[in-house]
Design an enzyme around this catalytic site. Structure first.
Site, short mmCIF file in Angstrom:
data_model
loop_
_atom_site.label_atom_id
_atom_site.label_comp_id
_atom_site.label_asym_id
_atom_site.label_seq_id
_atom_site.Cartn_x
_atom_site.Cartn_y
_atom_site.Cartn_z
N CYS A 87 0.85 -1.24 -0.02
CA CYS A 87 0.16 -0.06 0.15
C CYS A 87 0.87 1.21 0.10
O CYS A 87 1.41 1.62 -0.96
CB CYS A 87 -0.96 -0.13 1.20
SG CYS A 87 -2.43 1.14 0.98
N HIS A 173 -3.78 -4.97 0.46
CA HIS A 173 -3.26 -5.67 1.77
C HIS A 173 -3.25 -7.10 1.79
O HIS A 173 -4.26 -7.49 2.17
CB HIS A 173 -4.29 -5.02 2.90
CG HIS A 173 -3.87 -3.43 2.98
ND1 HIS A 173 -3.09 -2.88 3.94
CD2 HIS A 173 -4.65 -2.39 2.57
CE1 HIS A 173 -3.12 -1.68 3.98
NE2 HIS A 173 -4.03 -1.17 3.35
N GLU A 175 -2.20 -8.98 4.10
CA GLU A 175 -2.05 -9.38 5.45
C GLU A 175 -3.60 -9.55 6.14
O GLU A 175 -3.71 -10.25 6.99
CB GLU A 175 -1.23 -8.48 6.28
CG GLU A 175 -2.09 -7.13 6.50
CD GLU A 175 -1.52 -6.17 5.60
OE1 GLU A 175 -1.79 -4.84 5.95
OE2 GLU A 175 -1.14 -6.21 4.48
N VAL A 231 -3.27 -17.43 30.19
CA VAL A 231 -2.38 -18.11 29.49
C VAL A 231 -0.86 -17.44 29.54
O VAL A 231 0.16 -18.12 29.46
CB VAL A 231 -2.75 -18.47 28.01
CG1 VAL A 231 -3.10 -16.84 27.12
CG2 VAL A 231 -1.87 -19.15 27.18
N SER A 233 0.82 -15.36 31.77
CA SER A 233 1.29 -15.76 32.96
C SER A 233 1.79 -16.89 33.19
O SER A 233 3.06 -17.55 33.86
CB SER A 233 0.82 -15.07 34.40
OG SER A 233 -0.40 -15.79 34.55
#
Length: 524
Positions: A87, A173, A175, A231, A233
């Site tokens: 882009c 884009h 992604e 998840v 920690s």
């Protein structure tokens, strides 16, 4: 924590102000190639010092001709590493290499059809297919030596490549999931144009992180980690425990605002799978006392945060007092993730903090060095590493849960009675969604109790006045944006029937179908 010595050469995403810069880095990592985000303001020297394997120039909101628009440093194109433009980055690369970027006035936003003529990036894909565009200016002439490989109605040059120079780019884009072939195109650049190896795997990541933690803490250092039940920690603690064994002590503050079974899960499943030492601080009464009469959402958050600081301080002080061998603890483990690092302006260098800086409230004469083993990882990578370390799926696949817990899922004053109502409703919703096989489709499903609302209903032969329960199922990749999950009607019916039949004082269940934006995921 310093940049790990074992980190592979990164694909650097140069951020020109794009909302998708982190997503680009995630997509690169999904291709099993390591990637980081750097601001466009980074100097050539700073970027060169990172020894990049390739550069990806992100999109951005600006026109290359706008005053104050972020500029591409031409020297970046002379580093001898592969470059891919997306882009705005695609336009900036064209501009710097002698192509032409025109202010045509033909804007393309949203799903757009492109026509490709082959080339490495699009070879084998449908000649005409949809991509996600978001541009005003357009490239109408590619630089010398580049082959134009795709176009659209508003972009004469929608893709170009020069394999000899290992440079390529697209106007769209790749992604975002709205570009169905975008990941294929990105992978082709990384592997076929840039020639990179796909070696960033969960097994490699886990061992690298263990080695890095072991090197940072040393052969005799001791560490403390605060467990939240989440998840992040849990995986951070598991990594450190694998690195230094019983020199790690974990502290879990049960503030009484947890969902059903969460304390037991930490005390049994986590300890059983890691062997970590765990101290549990039972502080529910202290938290409920501080929350008495508080209804304002921000006031609740502040009260919970302040009391957590005091509770954690007491628990750590107790741990240091009861274990003389731990009295020289120098390291504090935290589950900081890569998005946190990027959004805070992140930087390298060892973080030596006063204990009150992050978890707060620890004794003033105690200083810790931060250990952040996950600071280079995204959430999906954290889960993969957790599985690699053998953590139970109940912990690894756990939905995100806010630090203030159920305290901000009760609209109104927090009381033990209301917490019990919400726990029962939440457990029913979670159980039925799991039984329906929807855990993989739902990012999280907050269950909210409208405690200050009395809704009229009919149960049996009489009129009732009960509280409504709100279900908030959302789907997302990173929680920055989210869409409401289309849960099948039969599943919703089962959840509603069970809650209204089994949970006292609830006579209505509603579903929140607001996307983010405009609505946040949590209600408070």
């Amino acid at each position: 924590m310093t940049q790990p010595a074992t980190t592979p050469r990164p694909v650097l995403v140069v951020d020109f102000g794009a909302q998708y810069a982190q997503l680009i880095a995630r997509r690169v990592r999904e291709a099993s190639i390591y990637s980081e985000v750097v601001p466009h303001s980074a100097t050539v020297k700073e970027i060169k010092a990172k020894n990049p394997a390739a550069l990806i120039l992100s999109g951005g909101p600006s026109s290359v001709y706008a005053d104050g628009a972020p500029q591409l440093k031409p020297e970046l194109l002379e580093l001898g590493v592969p470059v891919f433009g997306i882009c705005y980055g695609f336009q900036a690369m064209n501009h710097a290499l002698g192509g032409n970027v025109a202010q045509t006035g033909d804007r393309e936003y949203g799903r757009t059809e492109i026509t490709h003529t082959g080339g490495v990036l699009h070879d084998g894909l449908e000649e005409n297919h949809k991509v996600w565009m978001s541009h005003g200016d357009a490239v109408d002439k590619a630089p010398e030596g580049f082959t134009v490989t795709a176009s659209s109605a508003g972009a004469p040059v929608a893709a170009m490549e020069c394999v000899a120079k290992q440079m390529a780019g697209v106007q769209y884009h790749p992604e975002v999931m709205h570009s169905p072939h975008g990941q294929e195109v990105l992978v082709r650049f990384l592997t076929e144009v840039a020639g990179l190896e796909q070696t960033w795997t969960s097994a490699n990541i886990a061992q690298q992180l263990i080695d890095d933690v072991r090197a940072q803490i040393g052969p005799e250092g001791r560490a403390i980690c605060g467990l939240s039940g989440g998840v992040d920690s849990a995986v951070a603690a598991a990594l450190v425990q694998r690195a230094i064994g019983d020199r790690l002590t974990c502290v879990f503050v049960d503030h009484g605002l947890l969902r059903a079974g969460e304390r037991e899960q930490v005390e049994k499943d986590f300890v059983a799978s890691t062997g970590a030492k765990l101290i549990t601080a039972h502080e529910a009464d202290a938290f409920l006392s501080k929350l008495a009469g508080v209804t304002d959402p921000e006031a609740k958050r502040k009260a919970i945060g302040a009391e957590f600081i005091r509770s954690f301080e007491r628990a750590v002080a107790q741990a240091l007092e009861e274990s003389p061998e731990d009295s020289t603890v120098d390291f504090l483990v935290q589950g900081t993730l890569y998005p946190d690092v990027v959004e805070s302006g992140g930087g390298d260098g060892t973080a030596n903090i006063k204990s009150h800086h992050n978890v707060g409230g620890l004794p003033d004469d105690v200083e810790f060095e931060l250990v952040e083993p996950l600071r280079l990882l995204f959430k999906d990578e954290v889960r993969a590493v957790g599985r690699e370390l053998g953590l139970p799926e109940e912990i690894v696949a756990r939905q995100p849960f806010p630090g203030p817990g159920l305290g901000i899922r009760i609209i109104g004053e927090v009381t033990e009675e209301r917490l019990e109502i919400l726990r029962q409703a939440d457990l029913i919703a979670r159980t039925e969604l799991t039984n329906a096989g929807l855990d993989g489709d739902i990012w999280q499903c907050p269950v909210v109790l409208l405690a200050d609302v009395r809704s009229v209903g009919v149960q049996g032969d009489g009129r009732t006045y009960g509280h409504p329960i709100v279900l908030r199922p959302v789907s997302s990749e990173d929680a920055m944006t989210a869409d409401w999950t289309r849960v099948p009607y039969d599943v919703l019916e089962k959840i509603s029937t069970r809650i209204t039949n089994e949970v006292n004082d609830v006579n209505r269940v509603v579903v929140d179908i607001t996307s983010k934006p405009p609505g946040t995921i949590e209600w408070e």
